[in-house]
Write an enzyme that holds these catalytic residues in place. Structure first.
Site, short mmCIF file in Angstrom:
data_model
loop_
_atom_site.label_atom_id
_atom_site.label_comp_id
_atom_site.label_asym_id
_atom_site.label_seq_id
_atom_site.Cartn_x
_atom_site.Cartn_y
_atom_site.Cartn_z
N HIS A 93 35.60 78.59 106.69
CA HIS A 93 36.87 79.39 106.49
C HIS A 93 36.48 80.75 105.95
O HIS A 93 35.94 80.87 104.93
CB HIS A 93 37.61 78.55 105.58
N GLU A 100 36.68 82.75 102.13
CA GLU A 100 36.05 81.94 101.19
C GLU A 100 34.78 82.68 100.94
O GLU A 100 33.36 82.07 101.24
CB GLU A 100 35.89 80.42 101.48
N ARG A 139 41.73 82.68 107.56
CA ARG A 139 41.06 81.37 107.25
C ARG A 139 40.25 81.02 108.67
O ARG A 139 39.52 80.27 108.54
CB ARG A 139 42.28 80.63 106.81
N HIS A 176 32.82 74.90 100.93
CA HIS A 176 34.17 75.74 101.15
C HIS A 176 34.42 76.23 99.48
O HIS A 176 33.60 76.00 98.61
CB HIS A 176 35.20 74.84 101.20
N GLU A 180 33.87 72.17 97.11
CA GLU A 180 34.64 73.44 96.94
C GLU A 180 34.36 73.96 95.82
O GLU A 180 34.31 73.64 94.56
CB GLU A 180 36.24 72.71 96.61
#
Lengths: 436, 293
Positions: free
Chosen positions: A196, A199, A254, A323, A397
């Site tokens: 993405h 990020e 994204r 991510h 994440e």
């Protein structure tokens, strides 16, 4: 002297406007022998009605000329952009104010902008020739990262090589770094960052991690053992088109940039395009959605490239997809609440990894399966990896939990990378010690 | 937009009991209070992790919603709080009321450029009851928090911020805050704090049981005019909704004076459908009315 109108209808100076500005001004400067635009401003005026419009047109007719229209008075409600030389600013602003014409300052000092643009362009041509001057605590452009990759591979050619696994939709190279101490088709670990594009912390973490691997090889016993028996593959910019777009036009983009005939929204969510529960809950069939899964599994070249590579290799034992944000470490499934068969093992491993991460800077991560920890999401990378037989499939994440979100300050790059490394190392060590 | 389905009601199982009892036609989601240990932020019982994971997420989201509401009600850009840690809570679900959550949590001051990641070590404590009404937005919230900053100090900081706003050049330039690298110019901080305050109202109003918002970026401050003594400004923010990952632009207009309740009006953009995205639409909304002071 009529100016060329600036492009676009957005209110702020978009990068495209700025380019137009630069080009225009450079041509002008060249033609007029190096003019100086110090203190000149570009004002944007919104005329409410015809009366106000004609007041603006009056300005145009002034002799000697006091303004230079970049976007001339056309209709009410369309913005009028005009360059005002420094010497005329006071007069023009008083004129606008006294006639009740609302304006805003689009460009505070043209010369400053020109100088910045020129500097940036020169910089981009002056690409670094070694990685020792590369700043790991800054965010970089695609060109800078690809240039770093070439230098990095040259400097560490004993264990690092570069592989192109495909091309993006807009035909950019998709590159993977291979870390190997030799052998043929060693069991392998896959790490990807930047699937993405907004990020940014993930690409930055990936780059630092690559450097960490070559630095610690031979010094850290655990890492050295891993590399003696296994290969590590890192795909730093998994979505190069999206990433370029976050620099040029939309910082919060994204998806990838694929276009299909008859569909007016651009891009597919690359983390919904995998062949595992494709099209299920937590993905969207609306092409305008941020979680649009695409027309079919692996329809996107960026995903297909990875699928083909990993499948052809046939010996991957772990896959880690990185991510941001939320501070979580998770394992499959995302597509449903059904637990995977080795859930207990993955739970314990995630727990250990998160504790190792915490010890570095005290940052707390949640962990668990994707569907229970974050949300239900279908067609995701780690679900596909797990279903393809890769038992150790994890999704990170990274920082933070929403205070900055995607716009994580560059000062947090290195701390984030340092703590993430300890979690990665834990997972890789476990993979090494549990061959299958 | 595809609605996010509720997880199925969890089968009851006590701690240490790996085999689930027959699932109830459950109106109750869970009863056991949750204590989240500092490091092991994982499922309490890995054999039934979905219970703990879903529960923890719900408590977190309820706490955040409560904070949006609290920040808006407090009306003080110097006293904004963010969630530090959920300490305990429980939730009930019933078809009539919706989802009711009681949650206790700690907070810290919202200070974007604070040197310590975890804040300055001063933690306030809040307890809240949040009721999500069956997929409808604007959860009913009752929240009380212990004081984090002395009232006098808060008033002083608010007034200082007010003066800084008043002294800003008028009309304001259009800038992005934070910039694309996450940096906020100290000169622009008062704008950001006030924008965050106004956005708290918007985020609270839009929150549902499944939709949760974060403030991603301030993309323009369109016009700032003084109207008697109040601060009156228009701005656009980008909100990030977590479950759909959508970025939602909202145009917000707020009126503020230190010590007075905040007045907010807003309009957020709807998600485009393929038919609407004709490609020739005009760009982001420009207000039809602008006036100089």
């Amino acid at each position: 002297m009529q100016g060329t109108p600036a492009g676009g209808t957005s209110p702020g100076p978009s990068p495209m406007d700025r380019q137009t500005l630069l080009v225009f001004s450079l041509i002008l400067a060249a033609a007029l022998g190096q003019m100086n635009f110090t203190g000149d401003q570009v004002l944007r005026v919104l005329a409410k009605d015809e009366k106000q419009l004609s007041l603006l047109r009056d300005l145009e007719g002034l002799k000697p000329q006091k303004v230079d229209f970049w976007r001339g008075p056309a209709r009410p409600s369309l913005p009028v952009d005009m360059r005002v030389p420094f010497s005329e600013l006071k007069y023009i602003k008083a004129y606008l104010e006294s006639h009740g014409l609302a304006y805003s300052i689009m460009i505070k000092d043209i010369q400053v902008l020109l100088d910045e643009e020129r500097e940036a362009m020169a910089k981009s041509r002056r690409l670094e020739r070694s990685t020792s001057s590369f700043s790991y605590s800054s965010y970089h452009t695609l060109e800078e990262i690809y240039s770093w990759i070439d230098n990095f591979v040259t400097e560490h050619s004993d264990i690092v090589s570069k592989i192109q696994i495909g091309n993006s939709f807009e035909n950019r190279s998709i590159l993977v770094l291979k870390f190997s101490t030799g052998g043929s088709r060693h069991p392998a670990i896959w790490i990807d960052t930047g699937i993405h594009s907004r990020e940014w912390i993930t690409h930055a973490t990936g780059i630092w991690t690559a450097n960490k691997i070559v630095s610690d090889y031979g010094k850290d016993r655990v890492l050295t053992d891993i590399l003696k028996a296994m290969d590590i593959f890192i795909e730093l910019v998994t979505n190069p088109d999206g990433f370029a777009f976050t620099h040029s036009m939309n910082r919060l983009w994204r998806k990838n940039k694929s276009i299909r005939p008859g569909i007016f929204c651009i891009g597919v969510d690359l983390n919904r395009n995998w062949k595992s529960g494709f099209g299920g809950n937590g993905s969207n069939s609306n092409p305008c959605s941020e979680t649009y899964h695409g027309p079919s599994p692996q329809s996107e070249p960026e995903v297909a490239a990875i699928v083909n590579f990993i499948t052809a290799h046939g010996n991957f034992k772990a896959l880690i997809s990185i991510h941001s944000y939320s501070q979580m470490l998770m394992y499959p499934y995302g597509r449903s609440l059904e637990p995977v068969s080795n859930q207990r093992e993955l739970y314990d491993l995630a727990k250990d990894a998160v504790e190792a991460l915490y010890k570095v800077h005290g940052i707390e991560y949640f962990f668990g399966s994707i569907s229970t920890t974050l949300y239900v999401a279908s067609g995701i990378t780690v679900d596909w990896a797990y279903d393809s037989g890769i038992k150790y499939a994890f999704s990170f994440e990274l920082r933070d939990t929403g205070r900055y979100g995607f716009l994580l300050p560059a000062t947090q790059i290195i701390p984030t990378a340092q703590e993430t490394w300890m979690a990665l190392r834990t997972i890789m060590e476990h993979t090494l010690n549990h061959p299958y | 937009m595809q609605p996010r389905r509720q997880p199925p009601p969890a089968p009851r199982s006590g701690p240490g009991n790996p085999r689930p009892t027959a699932p109830l036609l459950a109106l109750l989601l869970l009863l056991a209070p949750v204590v989240a240990p500092a490091v092991s932020r994982g499922a309490e019982d890995p054999a039934q992790p979905q219970d703990a994971g879903v529960r923890r997420r719900l408590l977190q989201q309820a706490a955040r919603a409560a904070l949006h509401f609290f920040n808006f009600r407090a009306g003080s850009p110097s006293a904004l709080r963010v969630l530090a840690e959920v300490q305990e809570g429980r939730a009930w679900m019933n078809p009539k009321e919706g989802c009711k959550v009681d949650v206790v949590f700690s907070t810290e001051r919202y200070k974007p450029e604070s040197l310590l990641q975890e804040g300055e070590g001063r933690l306030g404590k809040c307890s809240a009851r949040v009721v999500f009404k069956n997929q409808k937005p604007r959860p009913a919230i009752n929240v009380t928090c212990t004081r984090l900053i002395e009232k006098k100090k808060r008033q002083q900081e608010d007034y200082l911020l007010y003066k800084q706003m008043k002294q800003l050049k008028n009309p304001l330039e259009i800038v992005s805050i934070p910039d694309n690298h996450g940096h906020i110019d100290p000169y622009l901080r008062p704008i950001w704090d006030l924008a965050f305050l106004g956005s708290s109202y918007v985020m609270w109003e839009m929150t549902t049981q499944v939709s949760h918002y974060y403030l991603a970026q301030l993309t323009s401050v369109r016009q700032w005019k003084t109207n008697d003594d109040t601060i009156d400004f228009d701005y656009t923010v980008l909100l990030h909704e977590l479950s759909t990952q959508e970025i939602i632009p909202c145009h917000i207009h707020l009126v503020w004076y230190p010590g007075k309740p905040l007045k907010v009006k807003y309009h957020c953009q709807e998600l485009q459908t393929p038919e609407e995205a004709s490609g020739t639409e005009e760009g982001s909304a420009v207000p039809t009315e602008l006036s100089n002071f």
